[in-house]
Write a protein that holds these residues in place. Structure first.
Motif, short mmCIF file in Angstrom:
data_model
loop_
_atom_site.label_atom_id
_atom_site.label_comp_id
_atom_site.label_asym_id
_atom_site.label_seq_id
_atom_site.Cartn_x
_atom_site.Cartn_y
_atom_site.Cartn_z
N GLY A 47 25.65 -78.62 37.42
CA GLY A 47 25.20 -79.49 38.57
C GLY A 47 23.59 -79.27 38.34
N ASP A 48 23.06 -80.46 38.99
CA ASP A 48 21.62 -80.65 39.03
C ASP A 48 20.80 -79.34 39.81
N PHE A 49 21.52 -78.90 40.92
CA PHE A 49 21.05 -77.60 41.50
C PHE A 49 20.96 -76.63 40.63
N PHE A 50 21.81 -76.18 39.83
CA PHE A 50 21.71 -75.10 39.15
C PHE A 50 20.73 -75.36 38.11
N GLN A 51 20.34 -76.47 37.47
CA GLN A 51 19.29 -76.59 36.44
C GLN A 51 18.11 -76.59 37.00
#
Length: 345
Positions: A47-51
């Motif tokens: 997911g974008d959060f973890f990237q």
């Protein structure tokens, strides 16, 4: 030989550069920062959060000048514990544990501490007084999102709730959900569901389809993780219920902003910290420990409420614009000693 005029110009130009710090100004061991090795051991990475979180970790590590190693267990709890041991064997000076399960991380984190390694935990409770906990103020994230839900929908509505127990930030958000329901008995939770199976959004969408079919009277979905919210939105859109269901979540990304701004989108609000900033704070907290300083046991990054109407009114379409138009979102003045070099903005 450099002339006085050229030398003065060079000094002026240097003064305009971003603060990056100089080794001579930094405490040990960062006076030889290139010799300092730190590890990021991840449980969640989809997911974008973890990237964005990883990007923040990388940028802050680069600003300090340390050697960063990244270990990604992809939601394998046993592998994450093994990766902590791998980092110990590599002789790292510090470890950031990012998410995970208490039962698998508690002993692994203690092994690192016993080896003389400084450890910081982000969104995983390792139940260790020697290990600072970096948090997004998860209770405030849930509180802000649920306050928006109550403001928009009143105090009586039928709710669906997405939750997976055992993950520290979700457990903290759940505590707030329980309190809000107790304070507002008109909120009727008719379904609780959730999964972290990859891809998370699609897996949650599969569950949400069945929930909406069985409970067509749901008017509010509380999905306090943006991958959960993405999945719920897929199901709501497919069911043709965008005018009936309102979605409230936590966390944000450029993709989330686009989804919230779609015409008629059911995704009404999210409460979030900037995940890149949280990554930076995680590294700074670890650096303070390595320098012999005390960042405090709970290092909390304050969240911001982001509503669909706000995004539309300010014409925000990505994370960069969100940070530019909401300065509180772009930087957290947390774990920033005077000597700490920060990433260029």
């Amino acid at each position: 030989m450099i002339s006085r005029r050229v030398f003065t110009s060079l000094l002026g130009a240097a003064a305009m550069l971003p603060t990056v710090g100089f080794a001579a100004d930094m405490p040990a061991p960062f006076d030889n920062a290139g010799d300092v090795k730190i590890a990021l051991v991840r449980y969640l990475s989809t997911g974008d959060f973890f990237q964005a979180y990883l990007s923040g970790v990388e940028k802050q590590a680069e600003a300090i000048g340390v050697d960063l190693r990244v270990f990604d267990s992809r939601q394998d709890a046993a592998l994450q514990a093994d990766m902590v041991d791998q980092a110990i064997a590599l002789g790292v000076d510090g470890i950031i544990i990012q998410h995970g399960l208490t039962e698998s991380m508690q002993a692994a984190a203690q092994r690192a501490v016993d080896a003389g390694i400084k450890v910081v935990a982000f969104d995983v409770n390792v139940e260790n007084d020697a290990i600072p906990q970096v948090e997004q103020s998860d209770r405030d994230l849930a509180r802000l999102a649920l306050e928006a839900a109550v403001e928009d929908n009143g105090t009586e509505w039928v709710a669906g709730y997405v939750y997976v127990p055992g993950i520290a930030p979700l457990d903290r958000r759940d505590e707030t959900w329980v309190e809000v329901k107790a304070a507002n008995p008109g909120i009727n939770e008719v379904a609780m569901f959730g999964t972290l199976d990859n891809p998370i959004a699609n897996s949650v969408a599969n569950q949400a389809r069945a929930v909406l079919s069985a409970n067509p009277n749901i008017t509010v979905m509380f999905a306090p993780y943006d991958e959960f919210a993405k999945g719920v939105k897929i199901a709501v859109d497919e069911a043709g219920m965008t005018d009936q269901v309102s979605i409230y979540s936590a966390d944000v990304s450029t993709a989330d902003i686009a989804a919230m701004r779609e015409p008629g989108s059911a995704w009404k609000a999210t409460a979030a910290t900037n995940p890149a900033v949280v990554g930076e704070v995680s590294v700074r907290t670890l650096a303070m420990l390595l320098a012999g300083e005390d960042p405090g046991h709970n290092v909390i990054v304050p969240p911001t409420l982001i509503t669909q109407s706000m995004l539309n009114e300010l014409d925000i379409s990505n994370m960069e614009e969100l940070g530019a138009k909401l300065p509180a979102f772009a930087h957290a003045d947390v774990a920033v000693p005077e000597w700490m070099p920060l990433p260029a903005r």
